[in-house]
Design an enzyme around this catalytic site. Structure first.
Site, PDB file in Angstrom:
ATOM      1  N   ASN A  10       0.870  -1.177   0.000  1.00 28.16           N
ATOM      2  CA  ASN A  10       0.000   0.000   0.000  1.00 28.16           C
ATOM      3  C   ASN A  10       0.908   1.230   0.000  1.00 28.16           C
ATOM      4  OD1 ASN A  10      -1.814   2.042   0.490  1.00 28.16           O
ATOM      5  ND2 ASN A  10      -2.398   1.339   2.540  1.00 28.16           N
ATOM      6  N   LYS A  12       0.100   4.269  -0.375  1.00 25.26           N
ATOM      7  CA  LYS A  12      -0.557   5.455   0.204  1.00 25.26           C
ATOM      8  C   LYS A  12      -0.307   6.689  -0.681  1.00 25.26           C
ATOM      9  CE  LYS A  12      -0.331   3.248   4.684  1.00 25.26           C
ATOM     10  NZ  LYS A  12      -0.303   3.342   6.130  1.00 25.26           N
ATOM     11  N   HIS A  96      -9.810   1.066   4.761  1.00 28.61           N
ATOM     12  CA  HIS A  96      -8.529   1.270   5.451  1.00 28.61           C
ATOM     13  C   HIS A  96      -8.760   2.232   6.618  1.00 28.61           C
ATOM     14  CE1 HIS A  96      -4.451   2.510   6.323  1.00 28.61           C
ATOM     15  NE2 HIS A  96      -4.059   1.404   5.717  1.00 28.61           N
ATOM     16  N   GLU A  98      -7.143   4.632   7.724  1.00 27.85           N
ATOM     17  CA  GLU A  98      -6.911   6.061   7.417  1.00 27.85           C
ATOM     18  C   GLU A  98      -8.130   6.666   6.720  1.00 27.85           C
ATOM     19  OE1 GLU A  98      -3.107   5.494   5.485  1.00 27.85           O
ATOM     20  OE2 GLU A  98      -2.270   4.942   7.433  1.00 27.85           O
ATOM     21  N   GLU A 168      -5.580  -4.881  10.497  1.00 28.40           N
ATOM     22  CA  GLU A 168      -4.548  -3.885  10.768  1.00 28.40           C
ATOM     23  C   GLU A 168      -4.870  -3.139  12.057  1.00 28.40           C
ATOM     24  OE1 GLU A 168      -2.474  -2.682   6.878  1.00 28.40           O
ATOM     25  OE2 GLU A 168      -4.306  -1.509   6.982  1.00 28.40           O
ATOM     26  N   GLY A 174       2.325   2.296  10.838  1.00 30.57           N
ATOM     27  CA  GLY A 174       3.295   3.379  10.698  1.00 30.57           C
ATOM     28  C   GLY A 174       3.966   3.790  11.998  1.00 30.57           C
ATOM     29  N   SER A 214       3.266  -2.057  10.447  1.00 25.83           N
ATOM     30  CA  SER A 214       4.716  -2.113  10.681  1.00 25.83           C
ATOM     31  C   SER A 214       5.343  -3.469  10.320  1.00 25.83           C
ATOM     32  CB  SER A 214       5.045  -1.737  12.124  1.00 25.83           C
ATOM     33  OG  SER A 214       4.623  -0.410  12.389  1.00 25.83           O
TER      34      SER A 214
HETATM   35  P1  PGA Z   1       2.650   0.362   7.708  1.00 23.38           P
HETATM   36  O1  PGA Z   1       1.201   0.545   7.040  1.00 23.38           O
HETATM   37  O2  PGA Z   1       3.242  -0.893   7.139  1.00 23.38           O
HETATM   38  O3  PGA Z   1       3.407   1.593   7.335  1.00 23.38           O
HETATM   39  O4  PGA Z   1       2.435   0.241   9.186  1.00 23.38           O
HETATM   40  C1  PGA Z   1       0.338  -0.534   6.821  1.00 23.38           C
HETATM   41  C2  PGA Z   1      -0.966  -0.069   6.212  1.00 23.38           C
HETATM   42  O5  PGA Z   1      -1.502   0.971   6.623  1.00 23.38           O
HETATM   43  O6  PGA Z   1      -1.512  -0.719   5.291  1.00 23.38           O
END
Ligand code: PGA
Length: 251
Positions: A10, A12, A96, A98, A168, A174, A214
């Site tokens: 992803n 983003k 997601h 976010e 997640e 992140g 992460s």
């Molecule tokens: P990350 O993000 O690996 O940076 O923690 C995962 C995601 O949001 O899909």
């Protein structure tokens, strides 16, 4: 049950066209040597066509990070399922955290998006996960089950083969913190049981459930050893060729 592992990236809101093309080319090389795994990349909308050109003819699938729940029309700034397909996408991320958090997507919009994507022929990677506060209140299970029940409301059984679930935990995205493989596996097991209850055991058994938050080269092997973890959805570590290579190539 032998479920083919899925490694998804992803990207983003990152990478310009040039960087996206370079990263796609490096992923394509590794994918060629790992035909035992499924790879999906979710670039930003404006680089989808460039990435599509690079990965055509490889085993990598392409997906959008979001879609609108209407088929078409006066929705300024939005992207439809059919437009994603037209640009070479076969997959789409829905729900997601976010999107839920920053763009106030609620249970109903997530459910409508799942319906739209499936109806217009996209495969859906449905994201679920609890916040830190919810985890501290020990209501992870309730939150994840609620998210699943609402997102999957009125979805026909036959469509389940076109879905993946990504668990997640929001506090792990992140942040460099990740759930222990055992903790993640436990939630994945709850997800599988919920799918079994809502649909049946066979589709629950076949469902690929990915972990995200992460994920990196250093923790993927241990995660993938868990019985109910069938893949990973990777954000930060998918943006650099070397770090994503170590994830794609995990032993
Ligand atoms: P990350 O993000 O690996 O940076 O923690 C995962 C995601 O949001 O899909």
């Amino acid at each position: 049950m032998n479920r083919i592992p899925v490694i998804a990236a992803n990207w983003k809101m990152n990478l310009n066209r040039d960087d996206a093309k370079k990263l796609a080319a490096s992923i394509a090389q590794i994918a060629d040597s790992r035909v035992d795994r499924e790879f999906i990349v979710f670039p930003g909308f404006l680089t989808i066509s460039d990435v599509h050109e690079i990965i055509t003819g490889t085993t990598i699938s392409l997906g959008g990070q979001n879609l609108h729940y209407e088929e078409s029309g006066a929705f300024t700034g939005e992207i439809s399922a059919l437009q994603l397909k037209d640009s070479g996408c076969s997959h789409v991320l829905v729900g997601h955290s976010e999107r839920r958090h920053y763009f106030k997507e609620n249970y109903e919009t997530v459910n409508r998006k799942v319906h739209r994507a499936l109806q217009d022929g996209l495969k859906v990677m449905l994201c679920v996960g609890e916040s830190l506060e919810e985890r501290e209140q020990t209501i992870t299970e309730m939150v994840v089950v609620d998210q699943l029940e609402s997102a999957l409301a009125r979805i026909a059984l036959k469509n389940l083969k076109n879905m993946y679930i990504a668990y997640e935990p929001i506090w792990a995205i992140g942040t460099g913190k990740n759930a222990t493989p055992e903790d993640a596996n436990h939630v994945h097991q709850i997800i599988r049981k919920t799918i079994s209850r809502l649909f049946n055991e066979k589709v629950a058994d076949e469902m690929r459930i990915l972990y995200g938050g992460s994920v990196k080269g250093e923790n993927i092997t241990e995660l993938m050893q868990q019985e109910h973890i069938d893949g990973v959805l990777v954000g930060g570590a998918s943006l650099k060729p070397e770090s994503f290579a170590s994830i794609m190539d995990y032993k």
